[in-house]
Design an enzyme around this catalytic site. Sequence first.
Site, PDB file in Angstrom:
ATOM      1  N   TYR A  40       9.624   7.135  16.247  1.00  9.20           N
ATOM      2  CA  TYR A  40       9.594   7.241  14.778  1.00  9.20           C
ATOM      3  C   TYR A  40      10.733   8.140  14.297  1.00  9.20           C
ATOM      4  O   TYR A  40      11.481   7.798  13.380  1.00  9.20           O
ATOM      5  CB  TYR A  40       8.238   7.811  14.357  1.00  9.20           C
ATOM      6  CG  TYR A  40       8.028   7.903  12.867  1.00  9.20           C
ATOM      7  CD1 TYR A  40       7.791   6.763  12.111  1.00  9.20           C
ATOM      8  CD2 TYR A  40       8.050   9.137  12.208  1.00  9.20           C
ATOM      9  CE1 TYR A  40       7.581   6.845  10.736  1.00  9.20           C
ATOM     10  CE2 TYR A  40       7.841   9.222  10.850  1.00  9.20           C
ATOM     11  CZ  TYR A  40       7.601   8.074  10.107  1.00  9.20           C
ATOM     12  OH  TYR A  40       7.402   8.163   8.745  1.00  9.20           O
ATOM     13  N   ASP A  98       7.570 -10.631   7.146  1.00  5.47           N
ATOM     14  CA  ASP A  98       7.467  -9.678   8.239  1.00  5.47           C
ATOM     15  C   ASP A  98       8.876  -9.166   8.504  1.00  5.47           C
ATOM     16  O   ASP A  98       9.723  -9.888   9.029  1.00  5.47           O
ATOM     17  CB  ASP A  98       6.898 -10.376   9.487  1.00  5.47           C
ATOM     18  CG  ASP A  98       6.755  -9.408  10.655  1.00  5.47           C
ATOM     19  OD1 ASP A  98       7.336  -8.306  10.598  1.00  5.47           O
ATOM     20  OD2 ASP A  98       6.062  -9.766  11.633  1.00  5.47           O
ATOM     21  N   VAL A  99       9.120  -7.937   8.116  1.00  3.93           N
ATOM     22  CA  VAL A  99      10.501  -7.417   8.157  1.00  3.93           C
ATOM     23  C   VAL A  99      10.975  -7.121   9.582  1.00  3.93           C
ATOM     24  O   VAL A  99      12.120  -6.715   9.776  1.00  3.93           O
ATOM     25  CB  VAL A  99      10.701  -6.178   7.238  1.00  3.93           C
ATOM     26  CG1 VAL A  99      10.351  -6.488   5.801  1.00  3.93           C
ATOM     27  CG2 VAL A  99       9.933  -4.975   7.748  1.00  3.93           C
ATOM     28  N   ILE A 158       3.082   4.458  -0.245  1.00  4.29           N
ATOM     29  CA  ILE A 158       4.255   4.893  -1.009  1.00  4.29           C
ATOM     30  C   ILE A 158       4.944   3.694  -1.673  1.00  4.29           C
ATOM     31  O   ILE A 158       5.396   3.777  -2.814  1.00  4.29           O
ATOM     32  CB  ILE A 158       5.235   5.651  -0.072  1.00  4.29           C
ATOM     33  CG1 ILE A 158       4.569   6.923   0.474  1.00  4.29           C
ATOM     34  CG2 ILE A 158       6.531   6.005  -0.793  1.00  4.29           C
ATOM     35  CD1 ILE A 158       5.342   7.634   1.572  1.00  4.29           C
ATOM     36  N   SER A 161       0.829  -1.206   0.000  1.00  4.27           N
ATOM     37  CA  SER A 161       0.000   0.000   0.000  1.00  4.27           C
ATOM     38  C   SER A 161       0.864   1.256   0.000  1.00  4.27           C
ATOM     39  O   SER A 161       2.094   1.184   0.089  1.00  4.27           O
ATOM     40  CB  SER A 161      -0.937   0.013   1.220  1.00  4.27           C
ATOM     41  OG  SER A 161      -0.196   0.222   2.399  1.00  4.27           O
TER      42      SER A 161
HETATM   43  P1  NAD Z   1       1.353   2.487   4.609  1.00  6.55           P
HETATM   44  O1  NAD Z   1       0.883   2.042   5.937  1.00  6.55           O
HETATM   45  O2  NAD Z   1       0.343   2.808   3.565  1.00  6.55           O
HETATM   46  O3  NAD Z   1       2.391   1.442   3.988  1.00  6.55           O
HETATM   47  C1  NAD Z   1       3.300   0.724   4.779  1.00  6.55           C
HETATM   48  C2  NAD Z   1       3.390  -0.674   4.219  1.00  6.55           C
HETATM   49  O4  NAD Z   1       4.360  -1.383   4.992  1.00  6.55           O
HETATM   50  C3  NAD Z   1       2.061  -1.436   4.347  1.00  6.55           C
HETATM   51  O5  NAD Z   1       1.747  -2.081   3.142  1.00  6.55           O
HETATM   52  C4  NAD Z   1       2.322  -2.420   5.470  1.00  6.55           C
HETATM   53  O6  NAD Z   1       1.571  -3.618   5.356  1.00  6.55           O
HETATM   54  C5  NAD Z   1       3.821  -2.653   5.315  1.00  6.55           C
HETATM   55  N1  NAD Z   1       4.391  -3.163   6.547  1.00  6.55           N
HETATM   56  C6  NAD Z   1       4.192  -2.714   7.806  1.00  6.55           C
HETATM   57  N2  NAD Z   1       4.824  -3.479   8.684  1.00  6.55           N
HETATM   58  C7  NAD Z   1       5.468  -4.431   7.974  1.00  6.55           C
HETATM   59  C8  NAD Z   1       6.276  -5.530   8.321  1.00  6.55           C
HETATM   60  N3  NAD Z   1       6.551  -5.819   9.592  1.00  6.55           N
HETATM   61  N4  NAD Z   1       6.770  -6.307   7.334  1.00  6.55           N
HETATM   62  C9  NAD Z   1       6.479  -6.053   6.037  1.00  6.55           C
HETATM   63  N5  NAD Z   1       5.704  -5.036   5.648  1.00  6.55           N
HETATM   64  C10 NAD Z   1       5.197  -4.237   6.608  1.00  6.55           C
HETATM   65  O7  NAD Z   1       2.257   3.777   4.901  1.00  6.55           O
HETATM   66  P2  NAD Z   1       3.201   4.648   3.962  1.00  6.55           P
HETATM   67  O8  NAD Z   1       2.956   6.043   4.348  1.00  6.55           O
HETATM   68  O9  NAD Z   1       3.085   4.265   2.549  1.00  6.55           O
HETATM   69  O10 NAD Z   1       4.616   4.249   4.554  1.00  6.55           O
HETATM   70  C11 NAD Z   1       5.696   3.841   3.736  1.00  6.55           C
HETATM   71  C12 NAD Z   1       6.973   4.502   4.247  1.00  6.55           C
HETATM   72  O11 NAD Z   1       6.896   5.907   4.044  1.00  6.55           O
HETATM   73  C13 NAD Z   1       7.225   4.298   5.745  1.00  6.55           C
HETATM   74  O12 NAD Z   1       8.577   3.976   5.964  1.00  6.55           O
HETATM   75  C14 NAD Z   1       6.904   5.662   6.332  1.00  6.55           C
HETATM   76  O13 NAD Z   1       7.627   5.900   7.504  1.00  6.55           O
HETATM   77  C15 NAD Z   1       7.346   6.579   5.196  1.00  6.55           C
HETATM   78  N6  NAD Z   1       6.758   7.908   5.222  1.00  6.55           N
HETATM   79  C16 NAD Z   1       5.416   8.071   5.290  1.00  6.55           C
HETATM   80  C17 NAD Z   1       4.887   9.366   5.348  1.00  6.55           C
HETATM   81  C18 NAD Z   1       3.411   9.610   5.449  1.00  6.55           C
HETATM   82  O14 NAD Z   1       3.018  10.741   5.811  1.00  6.55           O
HETATM   83  N7  NAD Z   1       2.554   8.655   5.144  1.00  6.55           N
HETATM   84  C19 NAD Z   1       5.744  10.472   5.317  1.00  6.55           C
HETATM   85  C20 NAD Z   1       7.112  10.258   5.240  1.00  6.55           C
HETATM   86  C21 NAD Z   1       7.614   8.978   5.184  1.00  6.55           C
END
Ligand code: NAD
Length: 283
Positions: free
Chosen positions: A155, A63-64, A18, A16
């Site tokens: 975080y 599961d990372v 990014i 999902s």
């Molecule tokens: P999201 O929750 O939509 O996506 C995260 C994905 O990681 C999900 O598909 C989830 O199932 C997967 N995931 C979570 N735990 C996991 C695990 N243990 N093993 C394997 N997969 C796992 O959120 P996102 O916003 O797309 O986050 C992606 C990255 O972007 C993250 O590292 C987040 O810190 C970073 N980020 C997000 C934002 C924001 O505002 N959303 C801003 C800056 C950076």
Amino acid sequence: MRTIRKKIALVTGAGSGIGRAIALRLAQEGADLFLIDIAEKELAATVAAAKSRGACAVGRYCDVSQQPQISACTRAVIDRWGGVDILVNNAGITYYGDTAEMSIEHCERLLAINLHAPIQFTCELLPSMLEREEAHVLNVASFFGLIGSRKLAAYTSSKFGLVGFSESLRAEYGRRGLGVTALCPGFVDTNLFATAPRGKDLSENKIPPGWLLTTPEKIAKRAIKAIYRNQALVVQQPYAKLAHFGKRFFPSVIDWAHHASRRRKKRAVPELPEASTTRHRAA
Ligand code: NAD
């Protein structure tokens, strides 16, 4: 300009947000994909969408936060393709709430997913990446990897660590052709904040307001540009750039802003009448 066409890319958290958007962009640019997530249904949907864009795509549950599962994944990708050209360390979780209320178990899980996993994936794939031309590590950090914030201590720590890891990796292997990018977006419209465990005070609004949000697709577009140009640090969204600039050149202003909001809150607390204050103390 580097190339992406016909390269092998591994993307974590591709189910999902990014991660999905970056995976689909890479597919569009002609890369083949090894995609990882714990959300199997969502992962299968990303794999199908990547295939419909002409890519060869494989999805794998991992599961990372579990080191043996990461090692099994890196072995699998080396067995199948001999290694990867592009590693996207994207999977991440957050916690929003008072640091004093955060359980150590959650903190450990957060650090395992956001920081230890990217380091492990990189270390295990690095030997094969260094044998390839123009290999690239894209670490999805955050602008909270550049500037501290209240209620996001764990975080923020993980993302500062990831930015530091990216910088060191680039310094160590840049001359051998390895590209490394720390991607630091502001707020993005994904599931990250909605699914995050929270502190006790649930009355606070945890989802950033809409006007601060951008889309995962815009972040993915910028991420691909960073790979092509081998950019070290990408800070996205105007307020994130402004905050980063402020932190570097006027750190005391940022510090003052944090304390100013505290003073405002203190002023907003109404004074109790003398009698009720006494009762309160007695209780
Ligand atoms: P999201 O929750 O939509 O996506 C995260 C994905 O990681 C999900 O598909 C989830 O199932 C997967 N995931 C979570 N735990 C996991 C695990 N243990 N093993 C394997 N997969 C796992 O959120 P996102 O916003 O797309 O986050 C992606 C990255 O972007 C993250 O590292 C987040 O810190 C970073 N980020 C997000 C934002 C924001 O505002 N959303 C801003 C800056 C950076």
